[in-house]
Design an enzyme around this catalytic site. Structure first.
Site, PDB file in Angstrom:
ATOM      1  N   ASP A  17       0.876  -1.168   0.000  1.00  0.00           N
ATOM      2  CA  ASP A  17       0.000   0.000   0.000  1.00  0.00           C
ATOM      3  C   ASP A  17       0.917   1.224   0.000  1.00  0.00           C
ATOM      4  O   ASP A  17       1.490   1.571   1.034  1.00  0.00           O
ATOM      5  CB  ASP A  17      -0.895  -0.018   1.237  1.00  0.00           C
ATOM      6  N   GLU A  77      -1.273  -1.242  -4.894  1.00  0.00           N
ATOM      7  CA  GLU A  77      -2.432  -0.395  -5.121  1.00  0.00           C
ATOM      8  C   GLU A  77      -2.124   0.607  -6.224  1.00  0.00           C
ATOM      9  O   GLU A  77      -1.079   1.243  -6.220  1.00  0.00           O
ATOM     10  CB  GLU A  77      -2.824   0.353  -3.844  1.00  0.00           C
ATOM     11  N   ASP A 149      -2.591   0.848   7.296  1.00  0.00           N
ATOM     12  CA  ASP A 149      -1.819   0.673   6.057  1.00  0.00           C
ATOM     13  C   ASP A 149      -1.384  -0.782   5.888  1.00  0.00           C
ATOM     14  O   ASP A 149      -1.344  -1.296   4.769  1.00  0.00           O
ATOM     15  CB  ASP A 149      -0.599   1.594   6.052  1.00  0.00           C
TER      16      ASP A 149
END
Length: 176
Positions: A17, A77, A149
């Site tokens: 992420d 991501e 996260d």
């Protein structure tokens, strides 16, 4: 952290992420005995550092993480425009991530946040709690993974697994 040799069917999948101040990571083992968490957490940089120093920290820490974990697959991501105005900083962090992955001959599978939410909850607009609950359930965790996260990174790793189950192992190939 996983120390035993992997069976032929086992796969270590790392989810990332991206972020400049905090980059989440989550590694899962997908194999004949199901899905298991291997390691998860965050790589952090200090806002007191210059941009080049922060990017160097991300590079060095991610490089060390990849050397330790040795994942076969990586999920990342996709960048979309954040309302918070940190899009450029996240883009720079993603650039470093892509560089380090290329140095390790890993090509990530990229997913939008909506694709991750859809994969885990069946609803592309699910809230963070619903995603974290799905992660905890799929990995048989006793509580919701923290920090956020790291939970997001585990969700990305699980999405790679779901994608692989649907599209086969050719859904990801290392750089030749």
């Amino acid at each position: 952290m996983h120390q035993q040799p992997l069976a032929a069917a086992d796969q270590l999948i790392l989810g990332l992420d991206p972020g400049l101040g905090t980059m989440g990571f989550g590694c899962i083992l997908a194999g004949s005995t199901g899905l298991k968490p291997v390691d998860y957490g965050v790589i952090s940089t200090s806002s007191q550092q210059s941009m080049p120093e922060r990017l160097q920290t991300l590079h060095d820490d991610l490089d060390q993480l990849l050397r330790q974990l040795r994942p076969q697959q990586v999920g990342l991501e996709k960048l979309f425009f954040y309302k918070m105005g940190n899009t450029i900083a996240v883009a720079q962090a993603r650039g470093v991530i892509l560089l380090v992955l290329a140095q390790h001959q890993l090509l990530p599978i990229e997913f939008t946040p909506a694709q991750v939410k859809q994969s885990l909850t069946g609803y592309g607009r699910a809230d963070k709690h619903a995603v974290q609950t799905a992660v905890a359930r799929e990995l048989n965790l006793p509580s919701l993974p923290r920090p956020d996260d790291a939970a997001d990174a585990l969700a990305i790793a699980l999405t790679v697994w779901h994608h692989r189950a649907t599209h086969g192992p050719e859904g990801h190939r290392p750089i030749s």
